[in-house]
Design a protein around this motif. Sequence first.
Motif, PDB file in Angstrom:
ATOM      1  N   ALA A 169     -28.065  -0.480  -3.349  1.00 18.46           N
ATOM      2  CA  ALA A 169     -29.244  -1.364  -3.042  1.00 18.46           C
ATOM      3  C   ALA A 169     -28.783  -3.060  -3.394  1.00 18.46           C
ATOM      4  O   ALA A 169     -28.927  -3.778  -2.596  1.00 18.46           O
ATOM      5  CB  ALA A 169     -30.331  -1.188  -4.009  1.00 18.46           C
ATOM      6  N   LYS A 170     -27.824  -2.888  -4.538  1.00 16.82           N
ATOM      7  CA  LYS A 170     -27.340  -4.481  -4.780  1.00 16.82           C
ATOM      8  C   LYS A 170     -26.691  -4.962  -3.574  1.00 16.82           C
ATOM      9  O   LYS A 170     -26.358  -6.014  -3.087  1.00 16.82           O
ATOM     10  CB  LYS A 170     -26.675  -4.471  -6.083  1.00 16.82           C
ATOM     11  N   LYS A 171     -25.621  -3.894  -3.187  1.00 19.84           N
ATOM     12  CA  LYS A 171     -24.714  -4.259  -1.896  1.00 19.84           C
ATOM     13  C   LYS A 171     -25.459  -4.606  -0.794  1.00 19.84           C
ATOM     14  O   LYS A 171     -25.232  -5.908   0.032  1.00 19.84           O
ATOM     15  CB  LYS A 171     -23.738  -3.257  -1.705  1.00 19.84           C
ATOM     16  N   LEU A 172     -26.349  -3.998  -0.366  1.00 18.20           N
ATOM     17  CA  LEU A 172     -27.247  -4.414   0.869  1.00 18.20           C
ATOM     18  C   LEU A 172     -28.143  -5.693   0.727  1.00 18.20           C
ATOM     19  O   LEU A 172     -28.065  -6.482   1.610  1.00 18.20           O
ATOM     20  CB  LEU A 172     -28.172  -3.163   1.042  1.00 18.20           C
ATOM     21  N   VAL A 173     -28.376  -5.757  -0.542  1.00 16.91           N
ATOM     22  CA  VAL A 173     -29.275  -7.137  -0.720  1.00 16.91           C
ATOM     23  C   VAL A 173     -28.280  -8.335  -0.691  1.00 16.91           C
ATOM     24  O   VAL A 173     -28.370  -9.455   0.110  1.00 16.91           O
ATOM     25  CB  VAL A 173     -30.189  -6.995  -1.952  1.00 16.91           C
ATOM     26  N   GLU A 174     -27.247  -8.202  -1.289  1.00 19.37           N
ATOM     27  CA  GLU A 174     -26.345  -9.316  -1.331  1.00 19.37           C
ATOM     28  C   GLU A 174     -25.474  -9.796   0.018  1.00 19.37           C
ATOM     29  O   GLU A 174     -25.195 -10.732   0.255  1.00 19.37           O
ATOM     30  CB  GLU A 174     -25.276  -9.067  -2.674  1.00 19.37           C
ATOM     31  N   LYS A 175     -25.094  -8.505   0.622  1.00 17.46           N
ATOM     32  CA  LYS A 175     -24.376  -8.632   1.963  1.00 17.46           C
ATOM     33  C   LYS A 175     -25.458  -9.345   3.057  1.00 17.46           C
ATOM     34  O   LYS A 175     -24.856  -9.798   4.026  1.00 17.46           O
ATOM     35  CB  LYS A 175     -23.846  -7.364   2.423  1.00 17.46           C
ATOM     36  N   THR A 176     -26.584  -9.107   2.931  1.00 14.04           N
ATOM     37  CA  THR A 176     -27.737  -9.655   4.033  1.00 14.04           C
ATOM     38  C   THR A 176     -28.071 -11.108   3.689  1.00 14.04           C
ATOM     39  O   THR A 176     -28.845 -11.528   4.542  1.00 14.04           O
ATOM     40  CB  THR A 176     -28.577  -8.436   4.237  1.00 14.04           C
ATOM     41  N   HIS A 177     -28.128 -11.276   2.161  1.00 13.85           N
ATOM     42  CA  HIS A 177     -28.794 -12.757   2.216  1.00 13.85           C
ATOM     43  C   HIS A 177     -30.260 -12.679   2.332  1.00 13.85           C
ATOM     44  O   HIS A 177     -30.943 -13.402   2.416  1.00 13.85           O
ATOM     45  CB  HIS A 177     -28.151 -13.597   2.657  1.00 13.85           C
ATOM     46  N   LEU A 178     -30.883 -11.287   2.188  1.00  8.91           N
ATOM     47  CA  LEU A 178     -32.304 -11.459   2.609  1.00  8.91           C
ATOM     48  C   LEU A 178     -33.229 -11.716   1.018  1.00  8.91           C
ATOM     49  O   LEU A 178     -34.521 -11.306   1.139  1.00  8.91           O
ATOM     50  CB  LEU A 178     -32.672 -10.175   3.064  1.00  8.91           C
ATOM     51  N   ASN A 179     -32.557 -11.699  -0.060  1.00  7.67           N
ATOM     52  CA  ASN A 179     -33.134 -11.669  -1.173  1.00  7.67           C
ATOM     53  C   ASN A 179     -34.108 -10.616  -1.395  1.00  7.67           C
ATOM     54  O   ASN A 179     -35.150 -10.866  -2.514  1.00  7.67           O
ATOM     55  CB  ASN A 179     -33.862 -12.984  -1.288  1.00  7.67           C
ATOM     56  N   GLY A 180     -33.894  -9.369  -0.870  1.00  7.42           N
ATOM     57  CA  GLY A 180     -35.025  -8.332  -0.901  1.00  7.42           C
ATOM     58  C   GLY A 180     -34.782  -7.250  -2.008  1.00  7.42           C
ATOM     59  O   GLY A 180     -34.005  -7.512  -2.885  1.00  7.42           O
ATOM     60  N   LYS A 181     -35.268  -6.300  -1.640  1.00  9.92           N
ATOM     61  CA  LYS A 181     -35.244  -5.000  -2.232  1.00  9.92           C
ATOM     62  C   LYS A 181     -35.177  -3.708  -1.280  1.00  9.92           C
ATOM     63  O   LYS A 181     -35.752  -3.833  -0.147  1.00  9.92           O
ATOM     64  CB  LYS A 181     -36.328  -4.862  -3.278  1.00  9.92           C
ATOM     65  N   VAL A 182     -34.741  -2.718  -1.807  1.00 12.83           N
ATOM     66  CA  VAL A 182     -34.290  -1.345  -0.807  1.00 12.83           C
ATOM     67  C   VAL A 182     -35.369  -0.273  -1.407  1.00 12.83           C
ATOM     68  O   VAL A 182     -35.409   0.027  -2.625  1.00 12.83           O
ATOM     69  CB  VAL A 182     -32.867  -1.230  -1.108  1.00 12.83           C
ATOM     70  N   PHE A 183     -35.788   0.558  -0.270  1.00 13.48           N
ATOM     71  CA  PHE A 183     -36.329   1.862  -0.497  1.00 13.48           C
ATOM     72  C   PHE A 183     -35.233   2.916   0.125  1.00 13.48           C
ATOM     73  O   PHE A 183     -35.235   2.402   1.320  1.00 13.48           O
ATOM     74  CB  PHE A 183     -37.559   2.118  -0.152  1.00 13.48           C
ATOM     75  N   PHE A 184     -35.026   4.065  -0.657  1.00 13.30           N
ATOM     76  CA  PHE A 184     -34.178   4.846   0.011  1.00 13.30           C
ATOM     77  C   PHE A 184     -35.000   6.065   0.549  1.00 13.30           C
ATOM     78  O   PHE A 184     -35.670   6.566   0.189  1.00 13.30           O
ATOM     79  CB  PHE A 184     -33.054   5.396  -0.899  1.00 13.30           C
ATOM     80  N   ALA A 185     -34.580   6.526   1.773  1.00 12.62           N
ATOM     81  CA  ALA A 185     -35.036   7.372   2.448  1.00 12.62           C
ATOM     82  C   ALA A 185     -33.787   8.500   2.952  1.00 12.62           C
ATOM     83  O   ALA A 185     -32.896   8.375   2.399  1.00 12.62           O
ATOM     84  CB  ALA A 185     -36.016   7.079   3.844  1.00 12.62           C
ATOM     85  N   ASN A 186     -34.150   9.492   3.635  1.00 15.26           N
ATOM     86  CA  ASN A 186     -33.116  10.424   4.043  1.00 15.26           C
ATOM     87  C   ASN A 186     -32.816  10.405   5.585  1.00 15.26           C
ATOM     88  O   ASN A 186     -32.034  11.192   5.897  1.00 15.26           O
ATOM     89  CB  ASN A 186     -33.509  11.796   3.715  1.00 15.26           C
ATOM     90  N   SER A 187     -33.206   9.673   6.332  1.00 14.57           N
ATOM     91  CA  SER A 187     -32.983   9.531   7.808  1.00 14.57           C
ATOM     92  C   SER A 187     -33.572   8.224   8.300  1.00 14.57           C
ATOM     93  O   SER A 187     -34.423   7.503   7.912  1.00 14.57           O
ATOM     94  CB  SER A 187     -33.684  10.775   8.503  1.00 14.57           C
TER      95      SER A 187
END
Length: 393
Positions: free
Chosen positions: A87-105
């Motif tokens: 989650a941290k990598k996705l947020v930092e690399k996109t600069h969207l300052n956001g948060k992530v929810f994980f799914a399976n597909s």
Amino acid sequence: MTYQQLKAEESKYVMNTYGRFPIALDHGEGATLWDVEGKKYIDLAAGIGVNCLGYNNPAIIDAMTAQAHKLMHVSNLFTTEPMVQVAKKLVEKTHLNGKVFFANSGAEANEGAIKLARKYSFDKYGEGRYKIVTLVNSFHGRTVTTLKATGQERFHNYFFPFTEGFDYAAANDFDSVRRKADEMTCAIMMELIQGEGGVLPLDPAFVKQVEAYCRERDILLIIDEVQTGIGRTGSLFCFQQYGIRPDVVTMAKGLGGGVPVGAVLAAENCANVLTPGTHATTFGGTPIVCAAANAVLDIVGDSRFLAEVTEKGEYLKNGILSIGSPHIHGVRGMGLMLGIIVDDGKHTAYANKLIEKGVLAITAGKNAVRLLPPLTISKEEMDEALTIMKEVF
Ligand SMILES: *Cc1c(COP(=O)(O)O)cnc(C)c1O
């Protein structure tokens, strides 16, 4: 077992929901695969854009092996480190300052985004602002809701009643978007390159107009990066090349490099919409798949790696165009997401012929032979594939 033996047992025990190509694959190395009879293939399909680091990649295998020894799954009732890291990598690399929810597909990621958009609007404006506009020719998944989100009539059959509240605007036609996205609309969802629809990149000016319209009306802009994301087009996400700032980004395919994982990334303005009890999944973000996703993001997130994807895409595209076949009417796409345009309806015959000769390719839309090779494909593998393509086309 031979292909014939496997096929006989498959017909007996597995639901007949796929028109599978007539080979059974056994193992792979890099972007090369071998079938159960030992025949070799250059893989330009990567499990539909999933195996972004190719086969037998030590980074993924080592990360997953280490994690398997420690902890594979504990559910979302507990905190685990691999998920937090992804989650941290996705947020930092996109600069969207956001948060992530994980799914399976991918479909599940889109379901999450649809729920998020509806609740965002409900929280702010109350009931009635539920409509989600997608584009004609889009593809968003196979659940009852994401089928309806998919802007192709042929998917809206058999399974009635579908989820209500979807409407479709014509791609690259801003007036159409303006007509469809009214005061009842909470989100516009689109792929920047329509993948299943035929490898059709959206016009950047259109995308900018849609973004501005969404801002003006507080409509969430959901970008479905299930196919275009994770380095596929030469940037970590395709939206980065379009120079837009989506509210929600969905991803799946390449994220786990071969294991099932999807994610919804919501920007700052809507990162806290989904709250305890409003959305959940047993498997989402489980440590074993997040170990793989961490390995993928560490490699694909690197700017040199991404620059190579762009270079390889150019090399492959130019190689295909230089075949100079009268049956090739152009090559569409970005990075290593390419569609070879052939005569209408001939794409499946070409894919079959390519597979017969030792190149795995898939199809899209009504006239595209779609290429989604592992991002790690070597020049030698591309050259081998080009030699076979020359023969076939
Ligand atoms: C593949 C795909 C989906 C669906 O993903 P699944 O993992 O098959 O559910 C959704 N959107 C796009 C753009 C896709 O390419």
